[in-house]
Enzyme design. Structure first.
Site, mmCIF file in Angstrom:
data_model
loop_
_atom_site.group_PDB
_atom_site.id
_atom_site.type_symbol
_atom_site.label_atom_id
_atom_site.label_comp_id
_atom_site.label_asym_id
_atom_site.label_seq_id
_atom_site.Cartn_x
_atom_site.Cartn_y
_atom_site.Cartn_z
ATOM 1 N N ARG A 42 23.539 5.536 -10.062
ATOM 2 C CA ARG A 42 23.341 4.200 -10.780
ATOM 3 C C ARG A 42 21.634 4.056 -10.560
ATOM 4 N NH1 ARG A 42 26.533 -0.064 -6.990
ATOM 5 N NH2 ARG A 42 24.499 -1.352 -7.475
ATOM 6 N N LYS A 88 29.998 -3.073 1.588
ATOM 7 C CA LYS A 88 31.200 -3.984 0.987
ATOM 8 C C LYS A 88 32.107 -2.962 0.316
ATOM 9 C CE LYS A 88 28.534 -6.634 -1.641
ATOM 10 N NZ LYS A 88 27.135 -6.110 -1.183
ATOM 11 N N ARG A 107 16.641 -6.244 -5.504
ATOM 12 C CA ARG A 107 18.007 -6.903 -5.106
ATOM 13 C C ARG A 107 18.218 -7.391 -4.033
ATOM 14 N NH1 ARG A 107 20.803 -1.048 -5.895
ATOM 15 N NH2 ARG A 107 22.716 -2.200 -5.291
ATOM 16 N N ARG A 155 28.159 -14.663 -5.762
ATOM 17 C CA ARG A 155 26.639 -14.293 -5.313
ATOM 18 C C ARG A 155 25.796 -15.311 -5.344
ATOM 19 N NH1 ARG A 155 27.261 -8.359 -6.542
ATOM 20 N NH2 ARG A 155 25.336 -7.117 -5.520
ATOM 21 N N ARG A 205 22.717 6.561 -1.410
ATOM 22 C CA ARG A 205 23.651 6.618 -2.060
ATOM 23 C C ARG A 205 23.241 6.966 -3.551
ATOM 24 N NH1 ARG A 205 26.340 0.719 -2.689
ATOM 25 N NH2 ARG A 205 24.570 0.396 -3.828
HETATM 26 P P1 AMP Z 1 26.733 -4.273 -7.086
HETATM 27 O O1 AMP Z 1 27.651 -3.150 -7.501
HETATM 28 O O2 AMP Z 1 27.747 -5.246 -6.270
HETATM 29 O O3 AMP Z 1 25.818 -3.635 -6.241
HETATM 30 O O4 AMP Z 1 26.160 -5.046 -8.187
HETATM 31 C C1 AMP Z 1 25.155 -4.267 -9.128
HETATM 32 C C2 AMP Z 1 24.481 -5.386 -10.005
HETATM 33 O O5 AMP Z 1 25.311 -5.999 -10.918
HETATM 34 C C3 AMP Z 1 23.714 -6.531 -9.097
HETATM 35 O O6 AMP Z 1 22.507 -6.192 -8.747
HETATM 36 C C4 AMP Z 1 23.750 -7.592 -10.251
HETATM 37 O O7 AMP Z 1 22.778 -7.205 -11.430
HETATM 38 C C5 AMP Z 1 25.095 -7.371 -10.988
HETATM 39 N N1 AMP Z 1 26.203 -8.354 -10.349
HETATM 40 C C6 AMP Z 1 27.255 -7.706 -9.726
HETATM 41 N N2 AMP Z 1 28.129 -8.767 -9.255
HETATM 42 C C7 AMP Z 1 27.366 -9.946 -9.542
HETATM 43 C C8 AMP Z 1 27.655 -11.364 -9.310
HETATM 44 N N3 AMP Z 1 28.847 -11.766 -8.758
HETATM 45 N N4 AMP Z 1 26.654 -12.355 -9.826
HETATM 46 C C9 AMP Z 1 25.508 -11.632 -10.658
HETATM 47 N N5 AMP Z 1 25.396 -10.690 -10.887
HETATM 48 C C10 AMP Z 1 26.168 -9.379 -10.376
#
Ligand code: AMP
Length: 199
Positions: free
Chosen positions: A136, A14, A148, A91, A130
């Site tokens: 991270r 994404k 996740r 999400r 990654r």
């Molecule tokens: P990402 O960078 O999109 O992989 O997000 C990393 C982490 O941030 C996720 O595993 C969630 O803990 C949190 N997170 C990001 N976006 C959301 C969302 N829309 N709703 C809930 N948690 C989120």
């Protein structure tokens, strides 16, 4: 406006694809994961609250995430953008409903939901790779990564049905050359934005 949602499991590409699409269509890129990591880096109360969930591989509560997006449409307009690309949001179905209301209040709507399809084993491998450079912690631990993906399956995957019902969902194969995937995404955006454009 052209408002895109990039949908798919963690590691489906994404973020990478959002970078290409935002340039091409002149969109404001909103990654809720990046916004949350920024809050953590700045040591805010919101960041501290979110961190415990993120470190555990769980979703951050809806109200925390939704609260960060209130100014998105005004921000994109004041920057002269043609719309917004949402990366990692919504999400949950509650987030999808909140987004629908937030956009409707500003006289706009979701143009298309681009769902990147990648199988499980490939996702884990990509995230671990990654993790070597992303810094991270949630990319480095196999149990957190599994959690996740599990959160995705139980809470996020149903959001696809929400958009399918609204005839906005397009599935795109997320494995192969990055440029070819970008092209397939652009073709879908062009097809849908002419169908659902709100000017
Ligand atoms: P990402 O960078 O999109 O992989 O997000 C990393 C982490 O941030 C996720 O595993 C969630 O803990 C949190 N997170 C990001 N976006 C959301 C969302 N829309 N709703 C809930 N948690 C989120």
């Amino acid at each position: 406006m052209i408002n895109l949602i990039l949908f798919g499991p963690p590691g489906s590409g994404k973020g990478t694809q959002a970078e290409h699409l935002k340039e091409h269509f002149q969109l404001l890129h909103i990654s809720t994961g990046d916004l949350l990591r920024n809050e953590i880096a700045n040591g805010t109360k919101l960041g501290m609250e979110a961190k415990q969930f993120m470190d555990a591989g769980q979703l951050v509560p809806d109200e925390v995430v939704i609260g960060m997006l209130g100014g998105a449409v005004d921000q994109s307009r004041s920057m002269g953008k043609r719309g917004i690309i949402f990366d990692g949001f919504p999400r949950t179905t509650a987030q999808a409903l909140a987004l629908e209301h937030l956009l409707a209040d500003k006289g706009t709507a979701v143009s298309v939901v681009l769902s990147l399809v990648v199988e499980e084993e490939e996702l884990t491998q990509r995230i671990l790779k990654r993790g070597l450079t992303s810094g991270r912690s949630d990319d480095n631990d196999i149990d957190t990564i599994r959690r996740r993906v599990q959160e995705y399956r139980t809470k996020t995957e149903p959001v696809a049905g929400f958009y399918k019902d609204r005839d906005l969902l397009v599935e795109i194969e997320g494995v192969g050359a990055i440029e070819q995937i970008t092209q397939a995404l652009m073709n879908a955006v062009n097809a849908y934005s002419s169908k659902h454009s709100d000017g």
